[in-house]
Design a protein around this motif. Structure first.
Motif, PDB file in Angstrom:
ATOM      1  N   GLU A 234      -0.998   4.902   0.352  1.00 39.21           N
ATOM      2  CA  GLU A 234      -1.621   6.136   0.817  1.00 39.21           C
ATOM      3  C   GLU A 234      -1.566   7.232  -0.250  1.00 39.21           C
ATOM      4  N   HIS A 235      -0.536   7.201  -1.081  1.00 37.18           N
ATOM      5  CA  HIS A 235      -0.409   8.238  -2.104  1.00 37.18           C
ATOM      6  C   HIS A 235      -1.319   8.013  -3.310  1.00 37.18           C
ATOM      7  N   THR A 236      -1.892   6.824  -3.443  1.00 36.48           N
ATOM      8  CA  THR A 236      -2.882   6.637  -4.500  1.00 36.48           C
ATOM      9  C   THR A 236      -4.176   7.388  -4.185  1.00 36.48           C
TER      10      THR A 236
ATOM     11  N   THR B  85     -14.366  -0.362  -8.062  1.00 38.78           N
ATOM     12  CA  THR B  85     -14.214   0.968  -7.457  1.00 38.78           C
ATOM     13  C   THR B  85     -14.768   0.969  -6.039  1.00 38.78           C
ATOM     14  N   GLY B  86     -15.907   0.321  -5.827  1.00 42.54           N
ATOM     15  CA  GLY B  86     -16.476   0.223  -4.484  1.00 42.54           C
ATOM     16  C   GLY B  86     -15.568  -0.548  -3.536  1.00 42.54           C
ATOM     17  N   ILE B  87     -14.977  -1.621  -4.029  1.00 42.79           N
ATOM     18  CA  ILE B  87     -14.040  -2.402  -3.211  1.00 42.79           C
ATOM     19  C   ILE B  87     -12.815  -1.563  -2.865  1.00 42.79           C
ATOM     20  N   LEU B  88     -12.294  -0.818  -3.851  1.00 45.43           N
ATOM     21  CA  LEU B  88     -11.132   0.033  -3.589  1.00 45.43           C
ATOM     22  C   LEU B  88     -11.467   1.113  -2.567  1.00 45.43           C
ATOM     23  N   LEU B  89     -12.645   1.696  -2.674  1.00 44.78           N
ATOM     24  CA  LEU B  89     -13.081   2.697  -1.697  1.00 44.78           C
ATOM     25  C   LEU B  89     -13.142   2.097  -0.296  1.00 44.78           C
ATOM     26  N   LEU B  90     -13.699   0.912  -0.175  1.00 46.08           N
ATOM     27  CA  LEU B  90     -13.764   0.219   1.108  1.00 46.08           C
ATOM     28  C   LEU B  90     -12.354  -0.081   1.631  1.00 46.08           C
ATOM     29  N   CYS B  91     -11.455  -0.480   0.742  1.00 48.52           N
ATOM     30  CA  CYS B  91     -10.067  -0.747   1.142  1.00 48.52           C
ATOM     31  C   CYS B  91      -9.390   0.511   1.679  1.00 48.52           C
TER      32      CYS B  91
ATOM     33  N   THR C 249      -6.679   2.359   5.914  1.00 48.30           N
ATOM     34  CA  THR C 249      -6.170   3.580   6.540  1.00 48.30           C
ATOM     35  C   THR C 249      -5.942   3.333   8.028  1.00 48.30           C
ATOM     36  N   PHE C 250      -6.853   2.602   8.637  1.00 44.30           N
ATOM     37  CA  PHE C 250      -6.780   2.388  10.081  1.00 44.30           C
ATOM     38  C   PHE C 250      -6.166   1.050  10.466  1.00 44.30           C
ATOM     39  N   SER C 251      -6.145   0.113   9.524  1.00 35.80           N
ATOM     40  CA  SER C 251      -5.579  -1.203   9.801  1.00 35.80           C
ATOM     41  C   SER C 251      -4.876  -1.734   8.551  1.00 35.80           C
ATOM     42  N   PRO C 252      -3.705  -1.156   8.212  1.00 40.64           N
ATOM     43  CA  PRO C 252      -3.030  -1.562   6.974  1.00 40.64           C
ATOM     44  C   PRO C 252      -2.395  -2.945   7.092  1.00 40.64           C
ATOM     45  N   PRO C 253      -2.427  -3.705   5.993  1.00 37.90           N
ATOM     46  CA  PRO C 253      -1.721  -4.997   5.979  1.00 37.90           C
ATOM     47  C   PRO C 253      -0.222  -4.773   6.184  1.00 37.90           C
TER      48      PRO C 253
END
Length: 191
Positions: free
Chosen positions: A72-74, A168-174, A179-183
């Motif tokens: 979350e801090h990234t 970058t797009g994949i990271l944005l999607l992650c 945020t709502f369903s963390p591993p």
């Protein structure tokens, strides 16, 4: 001074300290990166508090930390750097062909720096220290802009622009999904 010594000094200045011989264009990019360091640092610091101040707003949850996990801090680096980098890319795209991939490499490098060095130092010490965590954020921002500046000047990342845009797009999607369903593993767990 002997001629060969003068030539050696000139060579060293030209090749090892190019900032001493910057063109006006390079100075403009350099200044923009310094300004960017401060803008991203301040915005990232403020983002740390956005989720709580917004009353747990869903949009704020996506762009700011919702807990104290390293993942979350990234976000503190990612979103301000993304916005500033888009501005930087539009402003300099006609002067530096490789600015977009350089900024994306800086963005991804900064985001990787945070967890790598967090787990490195906490693995050695066995615990985390808030002042070190804060310093890691600012060092990550600095690293991101050094990569952006150097990569833009040298067009280092131009051949990798599609890969960098995709990552970058994949990271944005992650960020949105996690945020709502963390591993259920360490990077996503609040300490």
């Amino acid at each position: 001074m002997h001629l060969s010594a003068k030539c050696s000094i000139y060579y060293i200045n030209q090749h090892h300290f190019p900032e001493h011989n910057m063109s006006d264009l390079n100075k403009s990019l350099f200044v923009s990166c310094i300004i960017g360091f401060f803008v991203v640092s301040v915005c990232g610091t403020l983002l740390h508090f956005l989720y709580d101040f917004s009353g747990n707003n869903l949009f704020a949850a996506v762009i700011s930390p919702i807990n104290e996990s390293v993942w979350e801090h990234t976000k503190l680096l990612f979103f301000p750097m993304l916005l500033y980098g888009i501005f930087l890319s539009f402003h300099f795209h006609d002067k530096y062909a490789g600015i977009l991939p350089a900024f994306l490499a800086g963005l991804l490098g900064g985001c990787l720096f945070i967890p790598i060095f967090y787990y490195f130092y906490t693995g050695i010490l066995g615990f985390g220290l808030l002042p070190v965590d804060i310093a890691l954020f600012y060092l990550a921002v600095l690293l991101a802009f050094v990569i952006t500046y150097r990569g833009s000047i040298a067009n280092t990342f131009l051949p990798y622009r599609i890969l960098l845009c995709s990552l970058t797009g994949i990271l944005l999607l992650c960020y949105v999904v996690f945020t709502f369903s963390p591993p259920k593993f360490g990077l996503f767990a609040a300490p």
